[in-house]
Design a protein around this motif. Structure first.
Motif: not given
Length: 408
Positions: A61, A64-65, A70, A73, A107, A110
């Motif tokens: 995560t 990805m952020v 934020h 994602v 998911s 995250g």
């Protein structure tokens, strides 16, 4: 101070909705798999998928952020979790459900990490303890509500999976509309087993055993109640008894561990968890009261061990290592949580549903033995030099960033 808490309100609302939906989905998946006739070993594989996905989510995560931000994602992960929740009801398949559980775990890791890092960014050294306390109250309350949402519809139908998807979708709204400034990306979760073991072998063993036992409890506990002949109301009450008793007992046990050798409290908690497991194995079949009392006893002791282990590790670590050490222990817990649902079904298949708590009792008894061994091998940290205990439940590494001990 009140303004700061009100400003965090949207994040607290989103976290409550997500936690309720996640608690419902976990219990629902377990009992629905049993209703669909999945073998117990297959159910264990399905349920373990969540914890594997959760570990991956904690690790991936932050990057990805950093790449897309934020809100994007959060929206993407919410869409994945909501869609996965609906697919469960469409096609009952062991390997499909295992894949869906991995996606759901990824998911939710995250989603929780984003919210917790956001809360941390808006907290200060002066209010971290209050913020964490509010978050924990929301955490335990939402988990309890999630269990009782089972009573709204038949677990064999489509409605409850739809309700989970609705909750996840609605949780996006407060975050998407918040005016709170975006935080920095959450820290990466790093696992350095050699470093963790050097700091505290007992903490590592404790967190792994918590994963082995609580991972099995959350995954297979609802099936234990089903196989005892009870329905959704008893399942919700059984799981909630453990949650609420665990929430109520953590702080008193923690305070006690601040004034005596923390290892002895961890050992005593392990003894209590082993006795509660043995009691459930022997007496749980007798009555609803025995089952609920056993679940409460299990919650009182078993749910406190992670926090005690993390506090003990940080008694031996440098203050600046707090987040890294606690996050590493969380990943150790995650590894145990993958193994617990894989191992326990074979024991239940061989010896019956009550053997689930024979398994947890044996694991906790093993931790008692290892704890006594470590106590003989290493002197304790004087009470005046110990870190103060803070109620902890394994969520994501980001939660440790607004733990008041991280600001020392």
């Amino acid at each position: 101070m009140t303004r700061k808490f009100l400003a965090l309100g949207s994040l607290f609302i989103s976290s409550a909705i997500l936690l309720a939906g996640g608690a419902l989905l976990g219990t629902l998946t377990s009992i629905r798999a049993n209703l669909e006739g999945f073998p117990l070993q297959a159910i264990g594989i399905v349920m373990a998928g969540y914890y594997l996905g959760f570990i991956l989510g904690c690790l991936m995560t932050p990057e990805m952020v950093r790449r897309v931000g934020h809100i994007r994602v959060f929206a993407a992960l919410s869409a994945l979790a909501a869609a996965s929740s609906l697919i469960f009801a469409i096609e009952p398949s062991t390997w499909l459900w295992t894949g869906l559980r991995v996606v759901v775990g990824f998911s939710f890791a995250g989603l929780y990490m984003i919210i917790e890092s956001w809360i941390n960014e808006r907290s200060t050294n002066a209010n971290r303890g209050q913020v964490l306390s509010i978050y924990r109250i929301i955490d335990f309350a939402a988990m309890t509500v999630g269990q009782y949402l089972l009573l709204l519809a038949d677990p064999a139908g489509f409605v409850l999976f739809s309700l989970v998807a609705v909750l996840i979708a609605v949780a996006i709204v407060p975050v998407a509309l918040t005016q709170i400034e975006l935080p920095s990306p959450p820290r990466e979760a790093k696992l350095n087993l050699r470093r963790l073991w050097a700091v505290s072998p007992l903490a590592v063993a404790g967190c792994f055993v918590v994963g082995l036992t609580n991972g099995a409890f959350w995954s297979i506990g609802p099936i234990y109640v089903q196989q005892m002949g009870y329905g959704s109301a008893m399942i919700a009450s059984f799981m909630s008894a453990a949650i609420l008793a665990g929430a109520a007992a953590q702080y008193p046990l923690g305070l006690l561990s601040d004034v005596v050798d923390r290892r002895m409290i961890l050992i005593l908690a392990s003894v209590g968890a082993a006795l509660a497991g043995a009691g459930l194995m022997a007496l749980g079949v007798r009555s609803e009261f025995a089952m609920l009392a056993g679940a409460a006893g299990y919650g009182v002791f078993a749910m406190a061990i992670f926090g005690l282990a993390a506090a003990h590790a940080n008694d031996h670590a440098e203050p600046e290592d707090f987040v890294a050490i606690s996050g590493g222990l969380l990943l150790i817990y995650g590894l145990g949580s993958v193994a617990g649902p894989l191992v326990s079904p074979s024991i239940i298949t061989a010896f019956g549903p009550s053997a689930l708590f024979g398994y947890t009792a044996a694991m906790h008894a093993g931790l008692v033995v290892f704890g006594l061994y470590r106590t003989a091998r290493r002197s304790n940290v004087p009470a005046g030099e110990q870190e103060h205990f803070v109620v902890a439940r394994p969520t994501t590494p980001a939660v440790f960033e607004f733990d008041p001990r991280s600001s020392d």
